[in-house]
Design an enzyme around this catalytic site. Structure first.
Site, PDB file in Angstrom:
ATOM      1  N   ASP A 118    -100.015  31.058 112.983  1.00  8.90           N
ATOM      2  CA  ASP A 118    -100.590  29.870 112.356  1.00  8.90           C
ATOM      3  C   ASP A 118    -100.391  29.060 113.956  1.00  8.90           C
ATOM      4  O   ASP A 118    -100.764  29.252 115.456  1.00  8.90           O
ATOM      5  CB  ASP A 118     -99.372  28.983 112.041  1.00  8.90           C
ATOM      6  CG  ASP A 118    -100.299  27.812 111.026  1.00  8.90           C
ATOM      7  OD1 ASP A 118    -101.991  27.665 111.502  1.00  8.90           O
ATOM      8  OD2 ASP A 118     -99.081  27.706 110.878  1.00  8.90           O
ATOM      9  N   HIS A 165     -95.991  24.833 103.385  1.00 12.76           N
ATOM     10  CA  HIS A 165     -96.997  24.901 102.735  1.00 12.76           C
ATOM     11  C   HIS A 165     -97.231  26.389 101.359  1.00 12.76           C
ATOM     12  O   HIS A 165     -97.759  27.298 101.588  1.00 12.76           O
ATOM     13  CB  HIS A 165     -98.006  25.384 103.712  1.00 12.76           C
ATOM     14  CG  HIS A 165     -99.723  25.141 104.380  1.00 12.76           C
ATOM     15  ND1 HIS A 165    -100.236  25.016 102.998  1.00 12.76           N
ATOM     16  CD2 HIS A 165    -100.362  26.608 104.555  1.00 12.76           C
ATOM     17  CE1 HIS A 165    -101.462  25.157 103.020  1.00 12.76           C
ATOM     18  NE2 HIS A 165    -101.722  25.829 103.649  1.00 12.76           N
ATOM     19  N   CYS A 206    -103.422  31.653 108.165  1.00  7.34           N
ATOM     20  CA  CYS A 206    -103.427  30.674 107.151  1.00  7.34           C
ATOM     21  C   CYS A 206    -105.112  30.194 107.265  1.00  7.34           C
ATOM     22  O   CYS A 206    -105.628  30.227 106.323  1.00  7.34           O
ATOM     23  CB  CYS A 206    -102.712  29.385 107.075  1.00  7.34           C
ATOM     24  SG  CYS A 206    -102.741  28.739 108.176  1.00  7.34           S
ATOM     25  N   GLN A 261     -99.893  28.530 100.369  1.00  5.21           N
ATOM     26  CA  GLN A 261    -100.804  29.653 100.775  1.00  5.21           C
ATOM     27  C   GLN A 261     -99.378  30.666 101.151  1.00  5.21           C
ATOM     28  O   GLN A 261     -99.830  31.542 100.614  1.00  5.21           O
ATOM     29  CB  GLN A 261    -100.745  28.698 102.103  1.00  5.21           C
ATOM     30  CG  GLN A 261    -100.661  29.665 103.368  1.00  5.21           C
ATOM     31  CD  GLN A 261    -102.471  29.625 103.326  1.00  5.21           C
ATOM     32  OE1 GLN A 261    -103.404  29.257 103.369  1.00  5.21           O
ATOM     33  NE2 GLN A 261    -102.884  31.421 103.270  1.00  5.21           N
TER      34      GLN A 261
HETATM   35  N1  NVA Z   1     -99.202  24.646 110.199  1.00  3.54           N
HETATM   36  C1  NVA Z   1    -100.916  24.060 110.266  1.00  3.54           C
HETATM   37  C2  NVA Z   1    -101.418  24.803 108.837  1.00  3.54           C
HETATM   38  C3  NVA Z   1    -102.499  24.527 108.955  1.00  3.54           C
HETATM   39  C4  NVA Z   1    -103.375  24.905 107.595  1.00  3.54           C
HETATM   40  C5  NVA Z   1    -100.749  22.410 109.820  1.00  3.54           C
HETATM   41  O1  NVA Z   1     -99.891  22.065 108.667  1.00  3.54           O
HETATM   42  O2  NVA Z   1    -101.775  21.908 110.584  1.00  3.54           O
END
Ligand code: NVA
Length: 313
Positions: free
Chosen positions: A228, A129, A268, A132
């Protein structure tokens, strides 16, 4: 011809990441500083997974850069099902200035980037990500008085060490010269190839990598502490089995007390209060999660501007 994509955090060198982060802080101070999409040019935003912050910040950012945000619902486009990734990309890249894609396997976005004649940006995959993490680094820099101050800071992440956020913290954090500590339960540790890559980058930037199954060791002395969800998008069927192993990794006041007194808390979002983080912490004085969410806008505008200006397409 130069064409740059941003599929994972280490697609930017330390100097390049620095340029993007400096520009992100400049966009925070002046939302209309640059308008590389004026004309206007379209940027496609495609999502195969749920989204709020990513969709809003890209759409708003593309508009503020003078462009047109072309929002594509992945469930309608059915990329790779109704039409191949290659054919989809070849249709899009004749019309848009860049393609932003949130999808599942990293191989999908790699295949798109391989074909595309315009920059491709990873808006979250199973593996990474990176947008982010640019926002997170910009948030930390803003709270420390500038991008110069990132180098040498300790960044702890506790929770699912095998997910996209953990992998991006590893690569993006060491690129900024930070000491990245991942605290995760056995069975949910980061991929060994990502740890190895992060360790190699750290050797060039003065950063370091620590992976531990002891959450207190990860957090002790950290300047920024992040977590997270324990159940990422795509992992929903494992929700029940993911409950127990993560309990000791909950970011609560007790765990946070081991970080530096001035530590900031990152998440996040979306957050699950009472699971990976307590309400007391995420709604408390050390939390900067809404600054962090706002920095998605500034960081992605900086990234788009940088990619468009660096790629002569
Ligand atoms: N690790 C989480 C991040 C969400 C923004 C996901 O992939 O769902």
């Amino acid at each position: 011809m130069t064409l740059r994509h941003f599929l994972r955090d280490d697609d930017l060198s330390p100097a390049e990441q620095r340029e993007v982060l400096d520009l992100a802080l400049a966009f925070r101070d002046d939302r209309h500083l640059r308008r590389p999409l004026a004309g206007s040019q379209a940027v496609a935003f495609i999502t195969d997974k749920p989204t709020l912050r990513t969709q809003v910040s890209f759409a708003t950012g593309i508009a503020e850069l003078g462009g047109f945000p072309l929002m594509v619902d992945g469930s309608l486009a059915q990329i790779g099902v109704r039409e191949s990734i290659s054919d989809t990309t070849r249709v899009l890249d004749r019309q848009v200035a860049a393609i932003v894609w949130r999808t599942f396997a990293d191989s999908r976005i790699q295949e798109m980037a391989h074909v595309s004649r315009v920059p491709v940006i990873n808006a979250l995959t199973d593996g990474f990500h990176p947008c982010q993490i640019l926002a997170d680094l910009a948030t930390i820099a803003a709270h420390r008085g500038g991008v110069d101050h990132l180098k040498g800071l300790s960044l702890a992440y506790v929770g699912d060490g095998a997910n996209n956020m953990a992998h991006s913290y590893l690569l993006g954090g060491v690129t900024a010269g930070m000491h990245v500590r991942i605290g995760a339960p056995t069975g949910y540790l980061p991929a060994t190839d990502i740890v190895a890559r992060a360790t190699d980058i750290a050797a060039t930037t003065g950063g370091s990598v620590t992976v531990t199954t002891d959450p207190r060791e990860a957090v002790t002395g950290a300047y920024a502490v992040a977590t997270d969800t324990w159940v990422s998008m795509g992992d929903e069927e494992q929700a029940a089995q993911r409950e127990t192993p993560f309990v000791p990794f909950q970011l609560n006041a007790g765990l946070l007390s081991h970080a530096r007194p001035e530590a900031i808390v990152l998440h996040c979002l979306p957050a699950y209060r009472g699971k990976e983080i307590t309400a007391e912490v995420i709604d408390g004085p050390q939390s900067v999660v809404f600054d962090e969410a706002e920095f998605r806008l500034h960081a992605q505008k900086a990234l788009l501007t940088w990619l468009l200006e660096t790629s002569d397409v």
